[in-house]
Write an enzyme that holds these catalytic residues in place. Structure first.
Site, PDB file in Angstrom:
ATOM      1  N   GLN A  82      -9.272  -1.792  -9.142  1.00 35.84           N
ATOM      2  CA  GLN A  82      -8.683  -1.174  -7.958  1.00 35.84           C
ATOM      3  C   GLN A  82      -9.259   0.134  -7.505  1.00 35.84           C
ATOM      4  O   GLN A  82      -9.715   0.671  -8.165  1.00 35.84           O
ATOM      5  CB  GLN A  82      -7.071  -1.082  -8.363  1.00 35.84           C
ATOM      6  CG  GLN A  82      -6.304  -2.197  -8.431  1.00 35.84           C
ATOM      7  CD  GLN A  82      -5.021  -2.205  -8.879  1.00 35.84           C
ATOM      8  OE1 GLN A  82      -4.488  -1.226  -9.200  1.00 35.84           O
ATOM      9  NE2 GLN A  82      -4.350  -3.581  -9.232  1.00 35.84           N
ATOM     10  N   GLU A 122       2.021 -13.280   8.296  1.00 38.66           N
ATOM     11  CA  GLU A 122       2.805 -12.639   7.194  1.00 38.66           C
ATOM     12  C   GLU A 122       2.162 -12.637   6.099  1.00 38.66           C
ATOM     13  O   GLU A 122       1.869 -13.386   5.463  1.00 38.66           O
ATOM     14  CB  GLU A 122       4.271 -13.152   7.149  1.00 38.66           C
ATOM     15  CG  GLU A 122       5.025 -12.467   6.181  1.00 38.66           C
ATOM     16  CD  GLU A 122       6.404 -12.833   5.837  1.00 38.66           C
ATOM     17  OE1 GLU A 122       6.683 -14.249   6.122  1.00 38.66           O
ATOM     18  OE2 GLU A 122       7.222 -12.201   5.073  1.00 38.66           O
ATOM     19  N   ASN A 164       5.481   0.723  -4.030  1.00 36.41           N
ATOM     20  CA  ASN A 164       4.491   1.142  -4.305  1.00 36.41           C
ATOM     21  C   ASN A 164       3.332   1.102  -3.644  1.00 36.41           C
ATOM     22  O   ASN A 164       2.157   1.720  -3.941  1.00 36.41           O
ATOM     23  CB  ASN A 164       4.322   0.831  -5.949  1.00 36.41           C
ATOM     24  CG  ASN A 164       5.381   0.871  -6.857  1.00 36.41           C
ATOM     25  OD1 ASN A 164       6.103   1.758  -6.783  1.00 36.41           O
ATOM     26  ND2 ASN A 164       5.699  -0.011  -7.858  1.00 36.41           N
ATOM     27  N   ALA A 165       3.248   0.135  -2.853  1.00 37.38           N
ATOM     28  CA  ALA A 165       2.013  -0.092  -2.052  1.00 37.38           C
ATOM     29  C   ALA A 165       1.895   0.274  -0.573  1.00 37.38           C
ATOM     30  O   ALA A 165       1.087   0.113   0.040  1.00 37.38           O
ATOM     31  CB  ALA A 165       1.698  -1.635  -2.276  1.00 37.38           C
ATOM     32  N   LYS A 197     -11.331   0.841  -5.589  1.00 38.38           N
ATOM     33  CA  LYS A 197     -12.945   0.870  -5.537  1.00 38.38           C
ATOM     34  C   LYS A 197     -13.225   0.312  -3.807  1.00 38.38           C
ATOM     35  O   LYS A 197     -14.530   0.247  -3.738  1.00 38.38           O
ATOM     36  CB  LYS A 197     -13.523  -0.059  -6.318  1.00 38.38           C
ATOM     37  CG  LYS A 197     -13.427   0.209  -7.832  1.00 38.38           C
ATOM     38  CD  LYS A 197     -14.100  -0.629  -8.808  1.00 38.38           C
ATOM     39  CE  LYS A 197     -14.093  -0.131 -10.122  1.00 38.38           C
ATOM     40  NZ  LYS A 197     -14.636  -1.079 -11.003  1.00 38.38           N
ATOM     41  N   GLY A 198     -12.197   0.309  -2.949  1.00 39.28           N
ATOM     42  CA  GLY A 198     -12.636  -0.275  -1.792  1.00 39.28           C
ATOM     43  C   GLY A 198     -12.243  -1.642  -1.452  1.00 39.28           C
ATOM     44  O   GLY A 198     -12.465  -2.080  -0.368  1.00 39.28           O
TER      45      GLY A 198
END
Ligand SMILES: CC(=O)SCCNC(=O)CCNC(=O)[C@H](O)C(C)(C)COP(=O)(O)OP(=O)(O)OC[C@H]1O[C@@H](n2cnc3c(N)ncnc32)[C@H](O)[C@@H]1OP(=O)(O)O
Length: 647
Positions: free
Chosen positions: A379, A368, A411-412, A381-382
């Protein structure tokens, strides 16, 4: 078959640049599909915008008893602005079942009902209240507190014993490098999110002890019992080489650098003339190169008491605190420092850039994901993708896991989908239900870990697939051949310096073109002969008669010559593509420019459009344009009709 771009020739828009055959590698190779393998490849993406929940994801997994925080780390971190409060937080968290900080003590008016998340708070408080009467969980409510207190004492003992070493380390030059610097930390510490504070305080101050209240806050009352991972089962769980299968709370260091896991087959990759990789592969390859150069590393550690690992874990905790503002800080600390949780971290210049904290349920063969975040300025940028790939590879090869579950923040959700997570849970319910809890907010998502995929070397795999497809295409066509372009320089009136015969265009015939394909035109009735020269003569004659007809018209006078900029100074500021009868006449007489009637008509239309753009409708120029255009149209129509009759 090779292909060339010949459409420009047909419609009178012969470009000023060189006409080139299509590049090798085009058309784009078919999309690579490898099935639902837990990566973006082959994954179908849902639209998630309609997900109904808006309440924040508040709580994640059940913590196992936290491990003590070694004092050496405290010492190291005392040198770091803003991390002292972390220790105060951890200490109070570990030593006191109930915690109250003045800044967090809510006033009666600062209640859940006054907050934007009031309904959520009410649900939490209701859950807390109901927990008092709920059937006893198989997770002993008191064990966490008891263990915590013990842990704190152990920690204090540790502090005494290592204080001298810690003092020495103050003067250690490496300290500065080891320091966890998080730009966000000030904000984080001073974060005054009232709803979170209210929630946190309610959670901490309600009965049931610190740890119990944490669990209560997201546990739905209909699911009061929580299974505890049989850690012994981990040994059966096929986790070769795993250091994580030990009993909860007594787990030794489970960390490892992850580079060693990477599958490295020495297979030659032919990259020449293969279409360059997409953004996904490019980012993955770039980060992989960084890893190989030693500038970037991915590590997996849990709370093992080793200084450097602890510093990184604290750094990661800070990032989580900033990036997951709706998550109580205490809860983040607890899980990151919990020894049954592991954290995969991306480290650059000895600084934590981001990470994922997860709990491997080794016996159940799923993990989990509790927290996942990349520091703000790194963020997109891979890193998040590469991190997830490292996590999958580690979880499969070290923990023996087959699936991941997570309650993804709304949001993710998009990010998780791109990492191969789905909202459909295919994992048998028995394997996960009760191990992770139902939460308000967020959405439960699953990712199946492919048993074979080289997750940390996907870009190589994609490249090989591209190569295989490219080779297959070459067997069927010669589209890989790139022909030289055409020298297409212009002279006066845009007339080409050199006649370019269509059949002389390199690659055109090889691509399957034949002369009878010449002249795809709406005015095809003009083209009565298979012979190009005859066709051109017909066309030139017709255009010449149209020009003369316009030239002789009473309204033609404004259009006979190019507009003189001395007479109309701003004309060429407004009209960027001027046209006039004289220029058109030169083009017609060159017998090279207008290779279709459409090209000629386009110039005529542009000439009238320019007049109507520059001049207002009440001017003579505007009216001349309209009348002459009407005349022109009728001449074209009658010319085409009489030409048809001749045929
Ligand atoms: C279980 C949980 O912890 S849920 C909470 C998740 N964490 C957060 O929301 C914290 C704030 N966000 C972050 O820390 C980061 O943006 C992460 C962890 C979500 C993603 O890490 P990144 O390094 O930004 O991801 P990365 O650069 O690899 O991007 C991968 C792809 O996901 C997309 N993506 C990244 N974040 C998001 C997002 N929040 N929503 C939708 N798509 C996203 C990127 O645009 C990229 O798409 P592309 O490949 O088509 O260009």
């Amino acid at each position: 078959m090779g292909r060339v771009q010949i459409h420009d020739l047909h419609f009178g828009l012969i470009p000023t640049h060189q006409l080139q055959t299509q590049k090798r590698g085009d058309p784009t190779p078919p999309r690579i599909v490898t099935g639902n393998v837990g990566t973006r490849i082959g994954i179908e993406i849902d639209l998630l915008s309609l997900y109904p929940f808006s309440s924040p994801l508040l709580c994640k997994t059940l913590p196992s008893p936290p491990a003590p925080i070694p004092k050496l780390i405290r010492k190291t971190l005392f040198g770091i602005e803003s991390t002292q409060s972390d220790f105060a937080e951890m200490d109070s968290h570990l030593t006191a079942p109930n915690r109250s900080r003045s800044s967090q003590t809510p006033s009666p008016s600062h209640s859940a009902s006054a907050s934007a998340t009031s309904s959520l708070h009410k649900r939490k408080l209701a859950a807390v209240a109901s927990e008092d009467h709920a059937p006893p969980s198989s997770f002993p409510p008191s064990s966490f507190s008891a263990d915590t207190r013990d842990g704190a004492l152990t920690s204090n003992d540790d502090l005494e014993s290592i204080s001298a070493r810690g003092a020495d380390s103050d003067s250690d030059a490496d300290d500065s490098e080891d320091a966890v610097v998080d730009d966000d930390e000030d904000d984080f510490d001073h974060d005054n999110n009232s709803s979170i504070r209210t929630f946190t305080t309610a959670r901490l101050e309600s009965g049931g002890g610190g740890s119990g209240s944490v669990r209560n806050m997201k546990l739905k009352t209909e699911n009061p019992t929580v299974k505890i991972e049989n850690t012994d089962g981990g040994k059966d769980g096929g986790a070769p080489g795993s250091g994580s299968a030990g009993p909860t709370g007594a787990t030794a260091a489970v960390g490892s650098t992850m580079a060693g896991i990477t599958t490295k087959e020495d297979v030659k990759i032919f990259t020449e003339n293969i279409q360059t990789s997409g953004a996904y592969s490019a980012r993955e390859e770039s980060l992989k190169r960084e890893e190989e150069a030693g500038r970037l590393k991915f590590v997996c550690y849990s709370n093992d008491g080793i200084d450097q690992h602890m510093v990184w874990l604290i750094g990661l905790k800070n990032i989580f605190g900033r990036q997951l503002p709706n998550m109580p800080k205490e809860y983040i600390v607890r899980l990151v420092m919990d020894r049954s949780h592991k954290s995969v971290m991306v480290i650059r210049r000895n600084q934590v850039v981001g990470g994922i904290t997860y709990r491997p349920y080794v016996g159940q063969r799923f993990g989990e994901i509790a927290f996942c975040a990349i520091t703000a300025d790194e963020q997109v940028k891979g890193y998040g993708t590469r991190l997830m790939n490292h996590l999958k590879q580690h979880a499969r090869d070290v923990d023996g896991l087959t699936h991941f579950l997570t309650y993804a923040d709304n949001n993710a959700v998009g990010y998780f989908i791109k990492q191969g997570f789905t909202k459909e849970i295919h994992l048998e319910r028995d394997r996960w239900h009760g191990y992770i809890k139902d939460y308000d907010g967020g959405i439960l998502m699953e990712c199946k870990i492919d048993p074979k995929l080289p997750y940390t070397d996907l870009s190589t795999m994609i490249r090989r697939q591209r190569q295989a497809i490219d080779e297959k295409i070459r067997e069927l066509s010669n589209c890989q051949i790139v022909y030289p372009g055409i020298d297409f320089q212009k002279k006066e009136a845009g007339i080409p310096k050199k006649v370019v015969k269509v059949e002389d265009i390199p690659g055109l015939k090889e691509a399957g073109w034949t002369p009878d394909q010449w002249g795809h035109t709406r005015f095809r009735s003009l083209i009565v002969s298979a012979d190009n020269t005859t066709n051109q003569k017909h066309l030139t004659g017709f255009m010449r008669s149209l020009l003369k007809s316009m030239h002789d018209h009473v309204d033609a006078w404004p259009f006979k010559e190019p507009v003189d900029a001395r007479d109309v100074p701003d004309y060429y500021d407004i009209i960027k593509d001027p046209m006039d009868l004289k220029t058109m006449s030169k083009r017609v007489e060159s017998e090279q420019y207008y290779v279709t009637l459409e090209m000629f008509v386009a110039d005529v239309k542009r000439m009238f459009a320019n007049a109507r753009t520059y001049n207002s409708p009440d001017t003579i120029y505007y009216k001349c344009a309209t009348r002459l255009e009407t005349h022109f149209q009728s001449k074209v129509q009658s010319g085409l009709q009489s030409n048809t009759k001749i045929q």
